[in-house]
Scaffold this motif. Sequence first.
Motif, PDB file in Angstrom:
ATOM      1  N   SER A  76       0.826  -1.208   0.000  1.00  0.00           N
ATOM      2  CA  SER A  76       0.000   0.000   0.000  1.00  0.00           C
ATOM      3  C   SER A  76       0.857   1.253   0.000  1.00  0.00           C
ATOM      4  O   SER A  76       0.588   2.214  -0.730  1.00  0.00           O
ATOM      5  N   LEU A  77       1.904   1.270   0.817  1.00  0.00           N
ATOM      6  CA  LEU A  77       2.790   2.426   0.858  1.00  0.00           C
ATOM      7  C   LEU A  77       3.461   2.655  -0.496  1.00  0.00           C
ATOM      8  O   LEU A  77       3.575   3.794  -0.957  1.00  0.00           O
ATOM      9  N   MET A  78       3.880   1.580  -1.131  1.00  0.00           N
ATOM     10  CA  MET A  78       4.597   1.703  -2.402  1.00  0.00           C
ATOM     11  C   MET A  78       3.694   2.154  -3.537  1.00  0.00           C
ATOM     12  O   MET A  78       4.086   3.004  -4.340  1.00  0.00           O
ATOM     13  N   ILE A  79       2.486   1.608  -3.630  1.00  0.00           N
ATOM     14  CA  ILE A  79       1.654   1.959  -4.778  1.00  0.00           C
ATOM     15  C   ILE A  79       0.920   3.291  -4.586  1.00  0.00           C
ATOM     16  O   ILE A  79       0.501   3.890  -5.565  1.00  0.00           O
ATOM     17  N   THR A  80       0.794   3.746  -3.345  1.00  0.00           N
ATOM     18  CA  THR A  80       0.197   5.070  -3.147  1.00  0.00           C
ATOM     19  C   THR A  80       1.245   6.177  -3.205  1.00  0.00           C
ATOM     20  O   THR A  80       0.902   7.352  -3.193  1.00  0.00           O
ATOM     21  N   ASN A  81       2.498   5.790  -3.276  1.00  0.00           N
ATOM     22  CA  ASN A  81       3.616   6.721  -3.450  1.00  0.00           C
ATOM     23  C   ASN A  81       4.478   6.185  -4.592  1.00  0.00           C
ATOM     24  O   ASN A  81       5.605   5.750  -4.375  1.00  0.00           O
ATOM     25  N   PRO A  82       3.941   6.201  -5.826  1.00  0.00           N
ATOM     26  CA  PRO A  82       4.572   5.460  -6.925  1.00  0.00           C
ATOM     27  C   PRO A  82       5.917   6.000  -7.410  1.00  0.00           C
ATOM     28  O   PRO A  82       6.686   5.246  -8.003  1.00  0.00           O
ATOM     29  N   LEU A  83       6.208   7.263  -7.154  1.00  0.00           N
ATOM     30  CA  LEU A  83       7.454   7.838  -7.655  1.00  0.00           C
ATOM     31  C   LEU A  83       8.451   8.154  -6.542  1.00  0.00           C
ATOM     32  O   LEU A  83       9.651   8.198  -6.786  1.00  0.00           O
ATOM     33  N   ALA A  84       7.983   8.413  -5.365  1.00  0.00           N
ATOM     34  CA  ALA A  84       8.831   8.736  -4.220  1.00  0.00           C
ATOM     35  C   ALA A  84       7.949   8.759  -2.982  1.00  0.00           C
ATOM     36  O   ALA A  84       6.744   9.003  -3.096  1.00  0.00           O
ATOM     37  N   PRO A  85       8.499   8.506  -1.845  1.00  0.00           N
ATOM     38  CA  PRO A  85       9.889   8.211  -1.515  1.00  0.00           C
ATOM     39  C   PRO A  85      10.240   6.757  -1.785  1.00  0.00           C
ATOM     40  O   PRO A  85       9.393   5.963  -2.184  1.00  0.00           O
ATOM     41  N   ASP A  86      11.489   6.440  -1.514  1.00  0.00           N
ATOM     42  CA  ASP A  86      11.911   5.045  -1.563  1.00  0.00           C
ATOM     43  C   ASP A  86      11.737   4.429  -0.189  1.00  0.00           C
ATOM     44  O   ASP A  86      11.811   5.112   0.837  1.00  0.00           O
ATOM     45  N   PHE A  87      11.493   3.135  -0.191  1.00  0.00           N
ATOM     46  CA  PHE A  87      11.294   2.372   1.041  1.00  0.00           C
ATOM     47  C   PHE A  87      12.294   1.218   1.073  1.00  0.00           C
ATOM     48  O   PHE A  87      12.506   0.544   0.074  1.00  0.00           O
ATOM     49  N   ARG A  88      12.877   1.003   2.242  1.00  0.00           N
ATOM     50  CA  ARG A  88      13.723  -0.166   2.472  1.00  0.00           C
ATOM     51  C   ARG A  88      13.161  -0.884   3.689  1.00  0.00           C
ATOM     52  O   ARG A  88      12.982  -0.271   4.743  1.00  0.00           O
ATOM     53  N   PHE A  89      12.875  -2.159   3.536  1.00  0.00           N
ATOM     54  CA  PHE A  89      12.389  -2.969   4.639  1.00  0.00           C
ATOM     55  C   PHE A  89      13.440  -4.011   4.966  1.00  0.00           C
ATOM     56  O   PHE A  89      13.974  -4.674   4.076  1.00  0.00           O
ATOM     57  N   GLU A  90      13.739  -4.148   6.257  1.00  0.00           N
ATOM     58  CA  GLU A  90      14.659  -5.174   6.743  1.00  0.00           C
ATOM     59  C   GLU A  90      13.940  -5.930   7.846  1.00  0.00           C
ATOM     60  O   GLU A  90      13.466  -5.314   8.807  1.00  0.00           O
ATOM     61  N   GLY A  91      13.823  -7.224   7.706  1.00  0.00           N
ATOM     62  CA  GLY A  91      13.115  -8.021   8.694  1.00  0.00           C
ATOM     63  C   GLY A  91      13.937  -9.193   9.180  1.00  0.00           C
ATOM     64  O   GLY A  91      14.757  -9.746   8.445  1.00  0.00           O
ATOM     65  N   LYS A  92      13.700  -9.549  10.439  1.00  0.00           N
ATOM     66  CA  LYS A  92      14.416 -10.679  11.030  1.00  0.00           C
ATOM     67  C   LYS A  92      13.538 -11.293  12.114  1.00  0.00           C
ATOM     68  O   LYS A  92      12.948 -10.579  12.926  1.00  0.00           O
ATOM     69  N   SER A  93      13.443 -12.602  12.094  1.00  0.00           N
ATOM     70  CA  SER A  93      12.730 -13.341  13.131  1.00  0.00           C
ATOM     71  C   SER A  93      13.423 -14.699  13.266  1.00  0.00           C
ATOM     72  O   SER A  93      14.305 -15.026  12.467  1.00  0.00           O
ATOM     73  N   PRO A  94      13.008 -15.495  14.239  1.00  0.00           N
ATOM     74  CA  PRO A  94      13.598 -16.836  14.339  1.00  0.00           C
ATOM     75  C   PRO A  94      13.385 -17.677  13.077  1.00  0.00           C
ATOM     76  O   PRO A  94      14.085 -18.660  12.867  1.00  0.00           O
ATOM     77  N   ARG A  95      12.452 -17.253  12.231  1.00  0.00           N
ATOM     78  CA  ARG A  95      12.165 -18.003  11.000  1.00  0.00           C
ATOM     79  C   ARG A  95      13.063 -17.606   9.832  1.00  0.00           C
ATOM     80  O   ARG A  95      13.043 -18.248   8.785  1.00  0.00           O
ATOM     81  N   GLY A  96      13.813 -16.504   9.966  1.00  0.00           N
ATOM     82  CA  GLY A  96      14.698 -16.084   8.887  1.00  0.00           C
ATOM     83  C   GLY A  96      14.854 -14.581   8.802  1.00  0.00           C
ATOM     84  O   GLY A  96      14.471 -13.840   9.706  1.00  0.00           O
ATOM     85  N   GLU A  97      15.421 -14.146   7.678  1.00  0.00           N
ATOM     86  CA  GLU A  97      15.654 -12.731   7.425  1.00  0.00           C
ATOM     87  C   GLU A  97      15.159 -12.376   6.032  1.00  0.00           C
ATOM     88  O   GLU A  97      15.111 -13.234   5.138  1.00  0.00           O
ATOM     89  N   CYS A  98      14.821 -11.099   5.848  1.00  0.00           N
ATOM     90  CA  CYS A  98      14.369 -10.650   4.543  1.00  0.00           C
ATOM     91  C   CYS A  98      14.686  -9.168   4.369  1.00  0.00           C
ATOM     92  O   CYS A  98      14.851  -8.439   5.342  1.00  0.00           O
ATOM     93  N   THR A  99      14.807  -8.758   3.114  1.00  0.00           N
ATOM     94  CA  THR A  99      14.975  -7.340   2.788  1.00  0.00           C
ATOM     95  C   THR A  99      14.214  -7.054   1.499  1.00  0.00           C
ATOM     96  O   THR A  99      14.018  -7.946   0.659  1.00  0.00           O
ATOM     97  N   PRO A 134      -0.266  -1.342 -13.161  1.00  0.00           N
ATOM     98  CA  PRO A 134      -0.901  -2.599 -12.747  1.00  0.00           C
ATOM     99  C   PRO A 134       0.021  -3.825 -12.737  1.00  0.00           C
ATOM    100  O   PRO A 134       0.015  -4.591 -11.767  1.00  0.00           O
ATOM    101  N   GLU A 135       0.818  -3.996 -13.768  1.00  0.00           N
ATOM    102  CA  GLU A 135       1.697  -5.168 -13.816  1.00  0.00           C
ATOM    103  C   GLU A 135       2.789  -5.078 -12.751  1.00  0.00           C
ATOM    104  O   GLU A 135       3.185  -6.083 -12.165  1.00  0.00           O
ATOM    105  N   ILE A 136       3.283  -3.871 -12.522  1.00  0.00           N
ATOM    106  CA  ILE A 136       4.330  -3.674 -11.520  1.00  0.00           C
ATOM    107  C   ILE A 136       3.744  -3.889 -10.123  1.00  0.00           C
ATOM    108  O   ILE A 136       4.358  -4.555  -9.287  1.00  0.00           O
ATOM    109  N   TRP A 150       3.381  -7.529  -9.495  1.00  0.00           N
ATOM    110  CA  TRP A 150       4.677  -8.132  -9.216  1.00  0.00           C
ATOM    111  C   TRP A 150       5.138  -7.777  -7.798  1.00  0.00           C
ATOM    112  O   TRP A 150       5.631  -8.643  -7.066  1.00  0.00           O
ATOM    113  N   LEU A 151       4.980  -6.509  -7.402  1.00  0.00           N
ATOM    114  CA  LEU A 151       5.361  -6.084  -6.055  1.00  0.00           C
ATOM    115  C   LEU A 151       4.614  -6.896  -4.992  1.00  0.00           C
ATOM    116  O   LEU A 151       5.217  -7.350  -4.019  1.00  0.00           O
ATOM    117  N   ARG A 152       3.307  -7.069  -5.188  1.00  0.00           N
ATOM    118  CA  ARG A 152       2.500  -7.839  -4.238  1.00  0.00           C
ATOM    119  C   ARG A 152       3.084  -9.240  -4.054  1.00  0.00           C
ATOM    120  O   ARG A 152       3.311  -9.698  -2.932  1.00  0.00           O
TER     121      ARG A 152
END
Length: 180
Positions: free
Chosen positions: A120-143, A161-163, A166-168
């Motif tokens: 939701s944050l990405m598609i309602t702000n399609p040109l800016a800002p940029d977002f970086r997500f970093e996640g970590k739990s006992p199940r693993g890590e993601c970015t 729509p296609e982008i 893909w993001l979803r």
Amino acid sequence: MRDLSLHLLDLTQNSISAGASLIVIRLSIDESGWLTMVLEDNGKGMDPELLSRVTSPFATTRTTRKVGLGIPMMLENARLAEGDLVITSKVGVGTALTVTMNTKCIDCLPLGDLSGTLLSLMITNPLAPDFRFEGKSPRGECTFDTREVRAVLGGLPLNEPEIAAWLRDALKEEIDPVFT
């Protein structure tokens, strides 16, 4: 707010309103169940006077209404879950908000649809800002970093729509195994 992802959505809007070009969200849950959520931006920052009263519902920079409930509600929910909220900020540099919570506490809100919130944050702000997500739990890590996505897209907006589709799928694939 019914869950933490909705709090995150609300609080991230503050960073967007502050003119941030990059918003970094770090979410970690350790082995003992303690959650740490950090929201950092490079927006305009807050002066010491505003920073000293930002946890009050009557402190807001909005001109359309005289109350701001996002930060006070997050603080209350953190404290209900044996945690806390800390904000640091510097004018012209940006703001960092850190929330801690004990996810094993009965009063801790559920995480919610984290990948959906980020989408939701990405598609309602399609040109800016940029977002970086970093996640970590006992199940693993993601970015996930929209700067990398934008580099491949060559200027196309994230809400095409296609982008967006893909993001979803990419967000679900990256984040859901770590946090659901």
